[in-house]
Motif scaffolding. Structure first.
Motif, PDB file in Angstrom:
ATOM      1  N   ALA A 115       5.621 -38.628 -77.437  1.00 27.85           N
ATOM      2  CA  ALA A 115       7.011 -38.770 -76.994  1.00 27.85           C
ATOM      3  C   ALA A 115       7.121 -39.032 -75.503  1.00 27.85           C
ATOM      4  CB  ALA A 115       7.801 -37.512 -77.359  1.00 27.85           C
ATOM      5  N   GLY A 116       6.047 -38.801 -74.751  1.00 24.23           N
ATOM      6  CA  GLY A 116       6.087 -38.996 -73.302  1.00 24.23           C
ATOM      7  C   GLY A 116       6.768 -37.863 -72.564  1.00 24.23           C
ATOM      8  N   THR A 117       6.898 -36.704 -73.210  1.00 21.86           N
ATOM      9  CA  THR A 117       7.595 -35.563 -72.602  1.00 21.86           C
ATOM     10  C   THR A 117       6.653 -34.539 -71.998  1.00 21.86           C
ATOM     11  OG1 THR A 117       7.628 -34.447 -74.762  1.00 21.86           O
ATOM     12  CG2 THR A 117       9.554 -35.787 -74.169  1.00 21.86           C
ATOM     13  N   GLN A 118       5.375 -34.575 -72.397  1.00 16.56           N
ATOM     14  CA  GLN A 118       4.394 -33.628 -71.882  1.00 16.56           C
ATOM     15  C   GLN A 118       3.109 -34.359 -71.509  1.00 16.56           C
ATOM     16  OE1 GLN A 118       4.395 -30.709 -75.193  1.00 16.56           O
ATOM     17  NE2 GLN A 118       5.133 -29.227 -73.677  1.00 16.56           N
ATOM     18  N   LEU A 119       2.511 -33.903 -70.427  1.00 20.51           N
ATOM     19  CA  LEU A 119       1.276 -34.495 -69.926  1.00 20.51           C
ATOM     20  C   LEU A 119       0.175 -33.446 -69.923  1.00 20.51           C
ATOM     21  CD1 LEU A 119       0.014 -37.067 -68.441  1.00 20.51           C
ATOM     22  CD2 LEU A 119       0.427 -35.758 -66.330  1.00 20.51           C
ATOM     23  N   ALA A 120      -0.899 -33.732 -70.625  1.00 17.37           N
ATOM     24  CA  ALA A 120      -2.090 -32.884 -70.549  1.00 17.37           C
ATOM     25  C   ALA A 120      -3.025 -33.478 -69.501  1.00 17.37           C
ATOM     26  CB  ALA A 120      -2.787 -32.808 -71.900  1.00 17.37           C
ATOM     27  N   TYR A 121      -3.665 -32.615 -68.720  1.00 15.22           N
ATOM     28  CA  TYR A 121      -4.568 -33.133 -67.690  1.00 15.22           C
ATOM     29  C   TYR A 121      -5.695 -32.163 -67.398  1.00 15.22           C
ATOM     30  CZ  TYR A 121      -1.905 -30.151 -64.390  1.00 15.22           C
ATOM     31  OH  TYR A 121      -1.305 -29.091 -63.747  1.00 15.22           O
ATOM     32  N   TYR A 122      -6.817 -32.741 -66.958  1.00 12.25           N
ATOM     33  CA  TYR A 122      -7.940 -31.934 -66.502  1.00 12.25           C
ATOM     34  C   TYR A 122      -7.604 -31.320 -65.143  1.00 12.25           C
ATOM     35  CZ  TYR A 122     -11.458 -33.842 -69.810  1.00 12.25           C
ATOM     36  OH  TYR A 122     -12.201 -34.185 -70.915  1.00 12.25           O
ATOM     37  N   ARG A 123      -7.956 -30.059 -64.995  1.00 12.77           N
ATOM     38  CA  ARG A 123      -7.976 -29.424 -63.670  1.00 12.77           C
ATOM     39  C   ARG A 123      -9.423 -29.020 -63.414  1.00 12.77           C
ATOM     40  NH1 ARG A 123      -7.894 -24.481 -60.919  1.00 12.77           N
ATOM     41  NH2 ARG A 123      -6.539 -24.457 -59.060  1.00 12.77           N
ATOM     42  N   LYS A 124     -10.051 -29.754 -62.495  1.00 12.82           N
ATOM     43  CA  LYS A 124     -11.467 -29.529 -62.205  1.00 12.82           C
ATOM     44  C   LYS A 124     -11.604 -28.754 -60.907  1.00 12.82           C
ATOM     45  CE  LYS A 124     -13.934 -32.985 -60.620  1.00 12.82           C
ATOM     46  NZ  LYS A 124     -14.796 -34.181 -60.483  1.00 12.82           N
ATOM     47  N   ASP A 125     -12.228 -27.595 -60.990  1.00 14.37           N
ATOM     48  CA  ASP A 125     -12.535 -26.800 -59.803  1.00 14.37           C
ATOM     49  C   ASP A 125     -14.020 -26.973 -59.505  1.00 14.37           C
ATOM     50  OD1 ASP A 125     -12.957 -24.972 -57.812  1.00 14.37           O
ATOM     51  OD2 ASP A 125     -12.093 -23.256 -58.874  1.00 14.37           O
ATOM     52  N   GLU A 126     -14.307 -27.740 -58.440  1.00 15.55           N
ATOM     53  CA  GLU A 126     -15.700 -27.954 -58.047  1.00 15.55           C
ATOM     54  C   GLU A 126     -15.977 -27.339 -56.672  1.00 15.55           C
ATOM     55  OE1 GLU A 126     -16.380 -32.157 -58.104  1.00 15.55           O
ATOM     56  OE2 GLU A 126     -15.061 -32.562 -56.395  1.00 15.55           O
ATOM     57  N   SER A 127     -15.103 -26.434 -56.262  1.00 14.68           N
ATOM     58  CA  SER A 127     -15.260 -25.818 -54.944  1.00 14.68           C
ATOM     59  C   SER A 127     -16.530 -24.978 -54.861  1.00 14.68           C
ATOM     60  CB  SER A 127     -14.038 -24.957 -54.616  1.00 14.68           C
ATOM     61  OG  SER A 127     -13.839 -23.957 -55.601  1.00 14.68           O
ATOM     62  N   MET A 128     -17.021 -24.509 -56.016  1.00 11.99           N
ATOM     63  CA  MET A 128     -18.237 -23.699 -56.013  1.00 11.99           C
ATOM     64  C   MET A 128     -19.514 -24.545 -56.028  1.00 11.99           C
ATOM     65  SD  MET A 128     -16.957 -24.397 -59.071  1.00 11.99           S
ATOM     66  CE  MET A 128     -15.737 -23.080 -59.240  1.00 11.99           C
ATOM     67  N   VAL A 129     -19.371 -25.868 -56.205  1.00 10.95           N
ATOM     68  CA  VAL A 129     -20.524 -26.766 -56.193  1.00 10.95           C
ATOM     69  C   VAL A 129     -20.851 -27.123 -54.749  1.00 10.95           C
ATOM     70  CG1 VAL A 129     -21.402 -29.009 -56.944  1.00 10.95           C
ATOM     71  CG2 VAL A 129     -19.901 -27.695 -58.452  1.00 10.95           C
ATOM     72  N   GLY A 130     -22.113 -27.090 -54.410  1.00 10.87           N
ATOM     73  CA  GLY A 130     -22.525 -27.367 -53.041  1.00 10.87           C
ATOM     74  C   GLY A 130     -22.170 -28.768 -52.585  1.00 10.87           C
ATOM     75  N   ASN A 131     -21.934 -28.930 -51.298  1.00  8.83           N
ATOM     76  CA  ASN A 131     -21.670 -30.250 -50.726  1.00  8.83           C
ATOM     77  C   ASN A 131     -22.973 -31.034 -50.609  1.00  8.83           C
ATOM     78  OD1 ASN A 131     -18.900 -29.871 -50.390  1.00  8.83           O
ATOM     79  ND2 ASN A 131     -19.191 -28.867 -48.405  1.00  8.83           N
ATOM     80  N   TYR A 132     -22.906 -32.309 -50.946  1.00  3.34           N
ATOM     81  CA  TYR A 132     -24.078 -33.161 -50.813  1.00  3.34           C
ATOM     82  C   TYR A 132     -23.732 -34.287 -49.845  1.00  3.34           C
ATOM     83  CZ  TYR A 132     -28.494 -35.333 -51.917  1.00  3.34           C
ATOM     84  OH  TYR A 132     -29.772 -35.819 -51.818  1.00  3.34           O
ATOM     85  N   PRO A 133     -24.555 -34.510 -48.795  1.00  3.05           N
ATOM     86  CA  PRO A 133     -24.195 -35.477 -47.740  1.00  3.05           C
ATOM     87  C   PRO A 133     -24.577 -36.919 -48.082  1.00  3.05           C
ATOM     88  CG  PRO A 133     -26.237 -34.362 -47.158  1.00  3.05           C
ATOM     89  CD  PRO A 133     -25.793 -33.769 -48.461  1.00  3.05           C
ATOM     90  N   LEU A 134     -23.650 -37.826 -47.837  1.00  4.00           N
ATOM     91  CA  LEU A 134     -23.939 -39.258 -47.846  1.00  4.00           C
ATOM     92  C   LEU A 134     -23.508 -39.800 -46.489  1.00  4.00           C
ATOM     93  CD1 LEU A 134     -22.609 -40.390 -51.355  1.00  4.00           C
ATOM     94  CD2 LEU A 134     -24.950 -39.838 -50.721  1.00  4.00           C
ATOM     95  N   THR A 135     -24.359 -40.581 -45.862  1.00  2.00           N
ATOM     96  CA  THR A 135     -24.100 -41.034 -44.502  1.00  2.00           C
ATOM     97  C   THR A 135     -23.589 -42.466 -44.480  1.00  2.00           C
ATOM     98  OG1 THR A 135     -25.837 -39.585 -43.644  1.00  2.00           O
ATOM     99  CG2 THR A 135     -25.082 -41.360 -42.208  1.00  2.00           C
ATOM    100  N   ASN A 136     -22.468 -42.672 -43.782  1.00  2.02           N
ATOM    101  CA  ASN A 136     -21.926 -44.009 -43.549  1.00  2.02           C
ATOM    102  C   ASN A 136     -22.411 -44.482 -42.180  1.00  2.02           C
ATOM    103  OD1 ASN A 136     -20.459 -46.301 -43.096  1.00  2.02           O
ATOM    104  ND2 ASN A 136     -18.457 -45.381 -43.433  1.00  2.02           N
ATOM    105  N   TRP A 137     -23.236 -45.537 -42.191  1.00  3.92           N
ATOM    106  CA  TRP A 137     -23.864 -46.007 -40.961  1.00  3.92           C
ATOM    107  C   TRP A 137     -23.027 -47.047 -40.230  1.00  3.92           C
ATOM    108  CZ3 TRP A 137     -27.930 -43.045 -39.947  1.00  3.92           C
ATOM    109  CH2 TRP A 137     -28.584 -42.433 -41.017  1.00  3.92           C
ATOM    110  N   ASN A 138     -21.869 -47.396 -40.739  1.00  3.09           N
ATOM    111  CA  ASN A 138     -21.074 -48.477 -40.146  1.00  3.09           C
ATOM    112  C   ASN A 138     -20.231 -48.038 -38.962  1.00  3.09           C
ATOM    113  OD1 ASN A 138     -22.016 -50.466 -41.813  1.00  3.09           O
ATOM    114  ND2 ASN A 138     -20.390 -50.246 -43.324  1.00  3.09           N
ATOM    115  N   GLU A 139     -20.020 -46.765 -38.811  1.00  8.68           N
ATOM    116  CA  GLU A 139     -19.209 -46.257 -37.703  1.00  8.68           C
ATOM    117  C   GLU A 139     -20.009 -46.286 -36.394  1.00  8.68           C
ATOM    118  OE1 GLU A 139     -16.059 -45.548 -38.112  1.00  8.68           O
ATOM    119  OE2 GLU A 139     -16.159 -45.925 -40.284  1.00  8.68           O
ATOM    120  N   ARG A 140     -19.289 -46.215 -35.276  1.00  6.45           N
ATOM    121  CA  ARG A 140     -19.957 -46.183 -33.959  1.00  6.45           C
ATOM    122  C   ARG A 140     -20.925 -45.017 -33.883  1.00  6.45           C
ATOM    123  NH1 ARG A 140     -22.639 -45.904 -30.298  1.00  6.45           N
ATOM    124  NH2 ARG A 140     -22.304 -46.395 -28.086  1.00  6.45           N
TER     125      ARG A 140
END
Length: 723
Positions: free
Chosen positions: A203-228
């Motif tokens: 009917a388009g009256t309700q929206l189901a959606y994922y709520r993903k909590d990834e705050s407990m997952v460690g940060n992994y670095p990717l480096t952008n070399w294009n900046e000064r």
């Protein structure tokens, strides 16, 4: 004496033809594309097909009533004028007629277009040449999902917005913590068939959606070399055996603004898959897969309260369970649905009641359903594309829901992309095979006879390119019972009295198939280029690869690379049996899983493989992500022997030949840590290894830079193998 079955020969020898240039390894598929129709499809409720002109400026039609003669339905100018007339608050500059259209009625189609300010979903009438409906959302948004009542859900960063049919923007979520991601398709790393993160009820009256909590997952670095000064970009990358993301499913009611979380329970590190609303909107169905990925519960929940109702059925395995498809409800029957699973060996369809009762097994022999096309006009039959010929072919099938009887609607060997007209009388059939570049025809569904040939492409290489001979082979796996599909490409101007170096092109992992009965046999233009440079080019789809069923794939469980290499060595045995193969000059090239296979073969079978090129390679599965890696290997702490055996970091000392490793410096799939650690292991082992980074690329190398990459690979083989 083992027998090798050879079939489907294709020979190309043209007096004035030339070889591909290195640029054509990338741009050749467009330049030498077989004659075709663009975006062809049935027009709804008609015996007509529509398609785009070769310059994409015109929507044309061919119909049975007009003896399949071409007529124009609308032009880009017509469509753009209608847009500007309907939407005066924005600006449009279309490059072509919309490519992706869906016929909603005989005269109207739906499509999406982008304006300067907003993105639009519009309905266009080809008779009146007018836009009859237009709804929009911000062009800064992404992953828009349109409801039947013209509500639109879309993402702004990590939050959900709804543009109502009246144009009001509703803020559904407002999480400032970037570790909370709402409504994104990038949930569970898009495994388990996940292609969206939001679902409207009917009917388009309700929206189901994922709520993903990834705050407990460690940060992994990717480096952008294009900046000064180089900038670090952190991503969340849950590695095998480590902490995973927590995902819940939330239902938002548009009228009240209320939210409720579906009570999917513990543990929090589980996977929510196959999300499906029933047509009434009263219930939501979710596949709950445990982190071990060997136990699926398919559950029914009350959409009004979020409460668990019942488990309809369960699947358990000693290897893995891999759900891939949401439910498909039978039209006009909200109490029956189609469920797809490979639990019984092949991905096939099953008819269930919403109480969880199996009503009918709709499977047919060993045919794998690769694309469910939908129901016929009476909703009594389902049309689908399925595999045949040991996975080499795709054919059109039709199954009757009541009887379960299946008939095959296409018959010519090859890869078919086919669909059935609304009245169920005709098939729009496009196919190719090793000797057929492209054919499109209308076929009578009752007698399977040709009604009208629309396209019959000539060989696009004739008198232009000296196409090497391509041949299919069938080998037998080391277990003595399993046929393996292979492809050999002979050098240009092949002379059986000479000896040639070999390039093995390999992938070998799940969900991929390199050898298929399509034009060129599934070979890429770089394969053809290398054959023109004097190489025998060989590819084998080993056990573990796609389109052959669950048993064929699951032999890799907990020991990735082991059985795959054994199968690849059967290919080498076949090659060495040929007098024209120089057994001292065999090399291997592969990307991603193929990079893992390349490095594995270079170290495990170091007397056989003299040269290798490994692109974006997995070097140790403990560095790979949870969802894919743990499916096949379990956790490192559960399978230390398997991880040790498959790791290449402890095998650097076994490297003898010349190995080039290529990696995208911003790779978020196979992170650069894999190749860096292998290079470090080679240094400590005193082994020389070549390493090349593409600084501005992720998991693969695209665009013009891909030409540079192919030139580098070709040079590497020429220098270290051919000479």
């Amino acid at each position: 004496m083992k027998k090798y079955i050879l079939s489907f020969l294709l020979v190309g020898s043209f007096a004035v033809a030339q070889n591909f240039t290195i640029d054509e390894t990338v741009f050749g598929p467009r330049k030498y594309a077989p004659t075709s129709l663009n975006a062809q499809q049935w027009r709804k409720d008609s015996q007509s097909i529509t398609y785009l002109s070769t310059d994409y400026s015109t929507l044309s039609e061919k119909s049975a009533g007009n003896n399949w003669e071409a007529t124009t339905l609308a032009t880009k100018s017509d469509f753009e004028s209608a847009l500007k007339s309907k939407i005066t608050s924005d600006e449009f500059a279309l490059r072509m007629f919309p490519y992706a259209i869906e016929w909603k009625s005989n005269n109207t189609f739906e499509t999406e277009v982008a304006g300067k300010k907003n993105n639009y979903k519009v309905i266009y009438d080809v008779v009146s040449k007018q836009i009859t409906s237009a709804v929009s959302y911000s062009n800064e948004g992404s992953e828009a999902k349109f409801a039947s009542n013209n509500n639109i859900a879309w993402l702004e960063g990590n939050n959900i917005r709804i543009t109502s049919a009246e144009g009001k923007i509703i803020e559904v979520t407002s999480d400032e913590n970037k570790g909370i991601i709402n409504g994104s398709s990038n949930t569970h790393r898009q495994e388990f068939g996940i292609d969206r993160g939001m679902w409207w009820n009917e009917a388009g009256t309700q929206l189901a959606y994922y709520r993903k909590d990834e705050s407990m997952v460690g940060n992994y670095p990717l480096t952008n070399w294009n900046e000064r000064e180089a900038v670090n970009k952190d991503i969340k990358y849950p590695m095998a055996g480590m902490t995973s993301e927590n995902v819940t499913l939330v239902v938002y009611d548009v009228a009240s603004g209320n939210k409720l979380t579906i009570k999917t329970g513990e543990p929090v590190e589980q996977f929510l898959t196959m999300v499906s609303w029933d047509p009434t909107g009263n219930h939501i169905y979710i596949g709950i897969l445990n982190r071990e990925q060997n136990h699926l519960k398919f559950n029914k929940y009350d959409a009004k309260t979020g409460a668990f109702v019942k488990t309809l059925f369960e699947e358990k395995a000693t290897t893995w369970v891999e759900p891939q498809h949401a439910l498909t409800f039978v039209p006009n029957n909200p109490k029956q649905f189609i469920y797809q699973t490979d639990f019984n060996g092949y991905n096939q369809m099953y008819l269930y009641s919403t109480d969880g009762k199996l009503l009918k097994n709709l499977g047919f022999k060993d045919v794998i359903v690769s694309n469910m096309l939908g129901f016929d006009a009476k909703n009594t039959k389902i049309n689908y594309i399925g595999t045949s010929n040991n996975g080499l072919d795709r054919q059109l099938f039709q199954v009757d829901l009541k009887s379960g009887k299946t008939i095959q609607l296409t018959t010519v060997a090859g890869m078919h992309n086919a669909s059935v007209s609304s009245d169920g009388t005709m098939i729009l059939d496009q196919f190719s095979n090793l000797t057929t570049p492209n054919e499109i025809a209308i076929v009578n569904i009752k007698n399977k006879k040709l009604n009208k040939s629309l396209v019959k492409s000539e060989n696009p290489f004739t008198e232009k390119i000296d196409l090497p001979k391509i041949e299919f082979v069938t080998l037998t796996s080391p277990d003595g019972t399993t046929p393996l599909n292979g492809r050999i490409i002979y050098p240009t101007n092949f002379d059986a009295t000479k000896k040639y170096p070999v390039m093995v092109y390999v992938y070998g992992g799940s969900h991929a198939q390199l050898v298929s009965n399509r034009w060129l046999g599934g070979a890429g233009y770089f394969d053809l280029y290398m054959a023109q440079q004097g190489y025998v080019v060989f590819t084998l789809d080993n056990r573990g690869s796609d389109a052959r069923g669950k048993k064929f794939c699951e032999v890799t469980h907990r020991n990735l690379g082991v059985n795959e290499m054994e199968d690849q060595m059967k290919g080498i045995e076949f090659l060495k049996s040929k007098s024209f193969v120089d057994a001292d000059k065999i090399g291997v090239f592969g990307w991603s899983y193929g990079g893992f296979m390349t490095t594995s073969l270079m170290t495990k079978h170091n007397e056989t493989f003299k040269v290798g090129v490994a692109g974006g390679p997995v070097m140790d599965w403990k560095y790979y992500e949870i969802m894919y890696g743990e499916r096949y290997m379990d956790m490192p702490q559960e399978n230390p022997e398997g991880y040790e055996k498959s790791s290449l970091l402890n095998k650097a000392n076994d490297l003898k030949g010349r190995l080039l490793i290529i990696h995208g410096a911003q790779d978020p799939v196979v992170v650069q840590q894999h190749s860096m650690n292998f290079v470090e292991a080679c240094i400590k082992a005193g082994k020389q290894v070549d390493y090349f980074l593409y600084p501005n690329h992720e998991h693969n190398v695209g665009g013009k830079d891909r030409i540079h990459m192919y030139a580098k690979i070709a040079d590497y083989f020429d220098i270290h193998l051919k000479k």
